[in-house]
Design an enzyme around this catalytic site. Structure first.
Site, PDB file in Angstrom:
ATOM      1  N   CYS A   1      31.066   9.896  11.328  1.00  0.00           N
ATOM      2  CA  CYS A   1      31.068  11.293  11.362  1.00  0.00           C
ATOM      3  C   CYS A   1      31.435  11.851   9.773  1.00  0.00           C
ATOM      4  O   CYS A   1      31.219  11.861   9.157  1.00  0.00           O
ATOM      5  CB  CYS A   1      32.545  11.665  12.151  1.00  0.00           C
ATOM      6  SG  CYS A   1      32.536  10.532  13.622  1.00  0.00           S
TER       7      CYS A   1
ATOM      8  N   ARG B   1      26.206   9.483   7.784  1.00  0.00           N
ATOM      9  CA  ARG B   1      27.744   8.970   8.009  1.00  0.00           C
ATOM     10  C   ARG B   1      27.216   8.665   9.826  1.00  0.00           C
ATOM     11  O   ARG B   1      29.164   8.329  10.210  1.00  0.00           O
ATOM     12  CB  ARG B   1      28.582  10.421   8.280  1.00  0.00           C
ATOM     13  CG  ARG B   1      28.679  10.875   6.671  1.00  0.00           C
ATOM     14  CD  ARG B   1      29.359  12.020   6.413  1.00  0.00           C
ATOM     15  NE  ARG B   1      30.662  11.841   6.484  1.00  0.00           N
ATOM     16  CZ  ARG B   1      31.753  11.142   5.591  1.00  0.00           C
ATOM     17  NH1 ARG B   1      30.517  10.828   4.377  1.00  0.00           N
ATOM     18  NH2 ARG B   1      32.309  11.050   5.570  1.00  0.00           N
TER      19      ARG B   1
ATOM     20  N   TRP C   1      29.984   9.330  14.975  1.00  0.00           N
ATOM     21  CA  TRP C   1      29.706   7.824  15.001  1.00  0.00           C
ATOM     22  C   TRP C   1      31.182   7.139  15.734  1.00  0.00           C
ATOM     23  O   TRP C   1      31.597   7.585  15.668  1.00  0.00           O
ATOM     24  CB  TRP C   1      30.253   6.838  13.488  1.00  0.00           C
ATOM     25  CG  TRP C   1      29.688   5.382  13.535  1.00  0.00           C
ATOM     26  CD1 TRP C   1      28.508   4.939  13.209  1.00  0.00           C
ATOM     27  CD2 TRP C   1      30.995   4.842  13.205  1.00  0.00           C
ATOM     28  NE1 TRP C   1      28.799   3.802  13.389  1.00  0.00           N
ATOM     29  CE2 TRP C   1      30.246   3.206  13.891  1.00  0.00           C
ATOM     30  CE3 TRP C   1      32.585   4.662  13.362  1.00  0.00           C
ATOM     31  CZ2 TRP C   1      31.347   2.175  14.114  1.00  0.00           C
ATOM     32  CZ3 TRP C   1      32.975   3.398  13.970  1.00  0.00           C
ATOM     33  CH2 TRP C   1      32.306   1.901  13.833  1.00  0.00           C
TER      34      TRP C   1
ATOM     35  N   ASN D   1      36.404  13.998  12.265  1.00  0.00           N
ATOM     36  CA  ASN D   1      36.486  12.587  11.322  1.00  0.00           C
ATOM     37  C   ASN D   1      37.264  12.053  10.955  1.00  0.00           C
ATOM     38  O   ASN D   1      38.852  12.657  10.905  1.00  0.00           O
ATOM     39  CB  ASN D   1      36.083  12.876  10.151  1.00  0.00           C
ATOM     40  CG  ASN D   1      35.609  11.647   9.288  1.00  0.00           C
ATOM     41  OD1 ASN D   1      34.763  10.505  10.357  1.00  0.00           O
ATOM     42  ND2 ASN D   1      34.908  11.444   7.824  1.00  0.00           N
ATOM     43  N   GLY D   2      37.374  10.756  11.740  1.00  0.00           N
ATOM     44  CA  GLY D   2      39.209  10.178  11.676  1.00  0.00           C
ATOM     45  C   GLY D   2      39.230   9.542  12.912  1.00  0.00           C
ATOM     46  O   GLY D   2      38.382   9.831  14.467  1.00  0.00           O
TER      47      GLY D   2
ATOM     48  N   GLU E   1      24.942 -11.477   0.186  1.00  0.00           N
ATOM     49  CA  GLU E   1      24.114 -10.093   0.436  1.00  0.00           C
ATOM     50  C   GLU E   1      23.374  -9.980   1.087  1.00  0.00           C
ATOM     51  O   GLU E   1      23.115  -8.808   1.504  1.00  0.00           O
ATOM     52  CB  GLU E   1      24.626  -9.712  -0.855  1.00  0.00           C
ATOM     53  CG  GLU E   1      23.963  -8.283  -1.079  1.00  0.00           C
ATOM     54  CD  GLU E   1      24.646  -6.861  -0.522  1.00  0.00           C
ATOM     55  OE1 GLU E   1      25.589  -7.556  -0.116  1.00  0.00           O
ATOM     56  OE2 GLU E   1      24.220  -5.266  -0.307  1.00  0.00           O
TER      57      GLU E   1
ATOM     58  N   LYS F   1      21.825  -7.613   3.966  1.00  0.00           N
ATOM     59  CA  LYS F   1      21.213  -6.524   4.134  1.00  0.00           C
ATOM     60  C   LYS F   1      20.528  -6.532   5.580  1.00  0.00           C
ATOM     61  O   LYS F   1      19.792  -6.453   6.393  1.00  0.00           O
ATOM     62  CB  LYS F   1      19.824  -6.889   3.070  1.00  0.00           C
ATOM     63  CG  LYS F   1      20.853  -5.901   1.498  1.00  0.00           C
ATOM     64  CD  LYS F   1      21.004  -5.374   2.400  1.00  0.00           C
ATOM     65  CE  LYS F   1      22.820  -4.292   2.647  1.00  0.00           C
ATOM     66  NZ  LYS F   1      23.498  -4.259   1.893  1.00  0.00           N
TER      67      LYS F   1
ATOM     68  N   GLU G   1      22.656  -6.360   8.278  1.00  0.00           N
ATOM     69  CA  GLU G   1      21.889  -4.453   8.807  1.00  0.00           C
ATOM     70  C   GLU G   1      21.090  -4.030   9.015  1.00  0.00           C
ATOM     71  O   GLU G   1      20.802  -2.871  10.120  1.00  0.00           O
ATOM     72  CB  GLU G   1      22.558  -3.936   7.850  1.00  0.00           C
ATOM     73  CG  GLU G   1      24.166  -4.674   7.151  1.00  0.00           C
ATOM     74  CD  GLU G   1      24.374  -3.633   5.646  1.00  0.00           C
ATOM     75  OE1 GLU G   1      23.550  -4.007   5.141  1.00  0.00           O
ATOM     76  OE2 GLU G   1      25.115  -2.550   6.183  1.00  0.00           O
TER      77      GLU G   1
ATOM     78  N   HIS H   1      28.809 -30.054   6.726  1.00  0.00           N
ATOM     79  CA  HIS H   1      29.853 -29.781   7.400  1.00  0.00           C
ATOM     80  C   HIS H   1      29.490 -28.658   8.744  1.00  0.00           C
ATOM     81  O   HIS H   1      30.994 -28.688   8.944  1.00  0.00           O
ATOM     82  CB  HIS H   1      30.649 -29.259   6.447  1.00  0.00           C
ATOM     83  CG  HIS H   1      30.841 -29.925   4.962  1.00  0.00           C
ATOM     84  ND1 HIS H   1      31.591 -31.407   4.941  1.00  0.00           N
ATOM     85  CD2 HIS H   1      30.511 -29.917   3.580  1.00  0.00           C
ATOM     86  CE1 HIS H   1      31.672 -32.082   4.018  1.00  0.00           C
ATOM     87  NE2 HIS H   1      30.895 -30.915   3.356  1.00  0.00           N
TER      88      HIS H   1
ATOM     89  N   LYS I   1      27.104   4.517   7.246  1.00  0.00           N
ATOM     90  CA  LYS I   1      27.165   4.443   6.088  1.00  0.00           C
ATOM     91  C   LYS I   1      29.095   4.513   4.657  1.00  0.00           C
ATOM     92  O   LYS I   1      29.609   4.044   4.305  1.00  0.00           O
ATOM     93  CB  LYS I   1      26.774   5.668   5.243  1.00  0.00           C
ATOM     94  CG  LYS I   1      26.798   5.774   3.482  1.00  0.00           C
ATOM     95  CD  LYS I   1      25.392   4.633   3.016  1.00  0.00           C
ATOM     96  CE  LYS I   1      26.029   4.638   1.940  1.00  0.00           C
ATOM     97  NZ  LYS I   1      25.406   3.281   1.395  1.00  0.00           N
TER      98      LYS I   1
HETATM   99  C1  AGP Z   1      26.352  -2.187   2.626  1.00  0.00           C
HETATM  100  O1  AGP Z   1      24.807  -2.259   3.660  1.00  0.00           O
HETATM  101  C2  AGP Z   1      27.155  -1.953   3.604  1.00  0.00           C
HETATM  102  N1  AGP Z   1      26.889  -0.470   4.879  1.00  0.00           N
HETATM  103  C3  AGP Z   1      28.614  -1.837   4.765  1.00  0.00           C
HETATM  104  O2  AGP Z   1      29.078  -3.229   3.817  1.00  0.00           O
HETATM  105  C4  AGP Z   1      29.462  -0.980   2.732  1.00  0.00           C
HETATM  106  O3  AGP Z   1      29.598  -2.057   1.949  1.00  0.00           O
HETATM  107  C5  AGP Z   1      30.686  -0.865   3.680  1.00  0.00           C
HETATM  108  O4  AGP Z   1      30.956  -0.707   3.962  1.00  0.00           O
HETATM  109  C6  AGP Z   1      32.089  -0.511   2.329  1.00  0.00           C
HETATM  110  O5  AGP Z   1      31.124   0.576   1.306  1.00  0.00           O
HETATM  111  P1  AGP Z   1      32.101   1.147   0.253  1.00  0.00           P
HETATM  112  O6  AGP Z   1      31.268   0.754  -0.842  1.00  0.00           O
HETATM  113  O7  AGP Z   1      31.772   3.308   0.590  1.00  0.00           O
HETATM  114  O8  AGP Z   1      33.578   1.309   0.445  1.00  0.00           O
END
Ligand code: AGP
Length: 611
Positions: free
Chosen positions: A2, A27, A74, A100-101, A484, A488, A491, A507, A606
């Protein structure tokens, strides 16, 4: 998670609010809205979907006014819809609120207010704040006093922007566990969840701390603590470039941010390592020999991509500095009663510096007297301000929801911290340090090489676009980077993918391999090459298509797999960082070919400021 923006001044608020929201859309982007005070009443516009829907609505409903609040959402409580969008208002439009929250006790308050005759129209927790404000205000408490009373009552996390029909010249902001900055202009002031929202308007900002309330008029900003005492706050001058938060000719922020990586790595290395010095310059971070003597336990805690960087840190510190490290995701760490005392070092990693779980992990550690070192990107963020020491990765604003440049910079930070600890504790010789330094110094050039030759990733993205299941496999650091790479792809391309330690496949997960399952095998760790190769043969024998990500010159791999992406040859510590850029590009081109919303993927935001 948000985005909030607010304006009060002499200009027309709607366009300023919309401009701010456009910079905050990363956000949250399932709905947006603005409430604008026109001097006599508050006008409201809100629309489900991206900001463009609200912009169209605004074209047809020209609302005017010189004070207002805006929000991009969000969803947490209630599905994305017009009615659940913020701002929320009291029934007679006396009060408008953006939030926000999460208000955790909103059900209880909602029931009480409903019994008093308040009618709720949305499913959100935020609407409770609007009605509760209205309730206290109508009892005769002033605007500010009502805000304080609301804050006494609500539990949870919030950044709030509030306006009141009777106070056209006042905007009130409050925060607890969610970010909020106040921008100071000339005859106008702003609030925002994040600096880019107001950077076109001012570079002078105040960071609001938890449990503080700000009363903002066009010519004044007064900040109060929870006991209603005025507090002095130093102004912070934002010195980064506006261009850093713009696309700069790239199709997507993600691609721009991938391209920024060589420079970011170069910058951080030039600050932290000098050619003629056998040490890392950690500038006042308490990790000297004597500090380390007092540490007998290290935790690295983070979420998502930052957690993956933390895993790399654990691997390096254990392997080179020979100190045991526990790495954990923050949402687990905070609830497991971790063993913490004054001999514990907690390293938290966070791009935004605002992630709720990571921030809470930090606070738990501090309550238990542990030392906290934060590896953070966002300057002045909550985590940066509350940690004992901060290692800023200096990656500049990362706008793409999928993190790329921050990850690379976090891993480089981990490598530097590891080298530093290793030198301080005598686990590394000067010669080994020089070799590691040379390896790190070669990183920017090698990352550039990968970016310039991105044709292979793009071609293979097209070729494998119809993959239903993707496995990323590797051993050692390659396995951590696989995690990682897999994240990606999930996501931004919405493809189901998993990362597995290559030796772990048999396994269980190998049962999933069938004709044409795509396996992406990372092969930068030469000492483990033969082992991973065996695992490649196992999946090939079961019909998988395999893309190998291998070091230049490794010709033998060609005949074993379907495709190879070669990356510049480098040492074991840095090669995975280079290979990771390949997986970033691969995910980007798959998503592009699939036509997904790369910078704002569905369901994500984000900065995750709720649990
Ligand atoms: C990364 O591509 C993500 N959007 C997400 O996993 C992110 O890294 C995670 O939410 C942590 O965020 P931060 O680094 O702002 O704490």
């Amino acid at each position: 998670m948000c985005g909030i923006v607010g304006y009060i001044g002499s200009k027309q608020a709607p366009s300023i609010l919309m401009e701010g929201l456009s910079k905050l859309e990363y956000r949250g982007y399932d709905s947006a809205g603005i409430a604008v005070h026109d001097g006599t009443k508050i006008n409201l516009l809100k629309a489900q979907g991206k900001l463009v829907n609200l912009a169209k609505m605004l074209e047809n409903n020209q609302i005017q006014g010189k004070a207002g609040i805006g929000h991009t959402r969000w969803a947490t409580h209630g599905a994305p819809s017009d009615i659940n969008s913020h701002p929320h208002m009291s029934e007679d439009r006396m009060i408008a609120v953006v939030h926000n929250g999460i208000i955790e006790n909103y059900m209880e308050i909602k029931e009480e207010l409903s019994a008093k005759g308040y009618r709720f129209v949305s499913e959100t927790d935020t609407e409770t704040v609007a009605h509760l404000m209205d309730y206290y205000y109508k009892q005769g408490h002033g605007f500010l006093e009502s805000v304080f009373m609301v804050l006494e009552r609500i539990e949870g996390a919030y950044a709030l922007g509030i306006i009141c029909k009777d106070y056209p010249d006042t905007l009130i902001a409050a925060r607890k566990n969610c970010p909020l900055v106040i921008g100071k202009g000339q005859g106008e002031n702003f609030i925002a969840s994040d600096i880019p929202a107001i950077l076109h308007r001012t570079r002078e900002v105040y960071f609001l701390n938890d449990n503080e309330v700000a009363v903002i008029k066009k010519d004044s900003i007064d900040i109060f603590d929870r006991d209603k005492n005025k507090v002095d706050r130093d102004i912070f001058h934002v010195n980064w470039d506006i261009d850093a938060a713009e696309k700069g000719g790239y199709d997507h922020f993600m691609l721009k941010e991938i391209n920024e990586q060589p420079k970011i790595v170069q910058d951080v290395l030039s600050i932290r390592m000098k050619e003629d010095e056998d040490e890392i310059n950690l500038e006042g971070i308490s990790l000297r020999k004597d500090d380390l003597k007092n540490i007998d336990r290290i935790y690295i805690v983070a979420c998502g991509t930052a957690y993956h960087a933390g895993l790399v840190g654990k691997y390096l510190i254990e392997r080179i500095a020979r100190i045991p490290v526990v790495a954990d995701v923050a949402s687990e760490f905070r609830y497991k009663d971790p063993i913490l005392d004054e001999r514990t070092l907690l390293i938290v990693v966070s791009q935004s510096g605002e992630t709720a779980d990571t921030l809470e992990a930090l606070r738990i550690a501090k309550r238990n007297k542990a030392r906290v070192l934060a590896i953070v990107n966002a300057v002045g963020s909550s985590i940066a301000r509350e940690a004992d020491d901060v290692f800023y990765i200096l990656a500049g604003p990362e706008i793409s929801v999928a993190s790329t440049k921050a990850f690379t910079a976090q891993v480089v930070a981990m490598e530097l911290i590891c080298l530093h600890i290793s030198m301080e504790t005598g686990k590394m010789t000067k010669a080994e340090f020089s070799a590691a330094r040379a390896e790190l110094n070669s990183l920017p050039g090698r990352i550039s090489e990968v970016i310039q030759k991105c044709g292979e990733e793009s071609k293979l993205a097209e070729k494998y676009i119809n993959s239903k299941n993707v496995f990323y496999i590797g051993r050692g650091l390659d396995y951590l980077i696989s995690m990682e790479g897999s994240l990606k792809l999930k996501e931004i391309a919405y493809l189901h993918s998993e990362a597995y330690a290559a030796g772990e496949l048999k396994h269980g997960p190998i049962a999933m391999i069938e004709d044409s399952t795509l396996v992406i095998a990372m092969l930068t760790q030469e000492e483990l090459f033969e082992k991973t190769l065996s695992n490649i043969k196992e999946v090939k024998a079961r019909g998988a298509k395999v893309i190998a990500i291998a070091l230049n010159g490794n010709d033998s791999i060609k005949s074993q797999v379907d495709d190879v992406i070669y990356v510049p040859r480098s040492g074991w510590m840095t090669a995975p960082i280079i290979a990771n850029v390949t997986t970033q590009l691969f995910a980007y081109y798959v998503a592009k070919a699939l036509g997904t919303d790369i910078d704002q993927p569905r369901n994500l935001a984000k900065s995750v400021t709720v649990e």
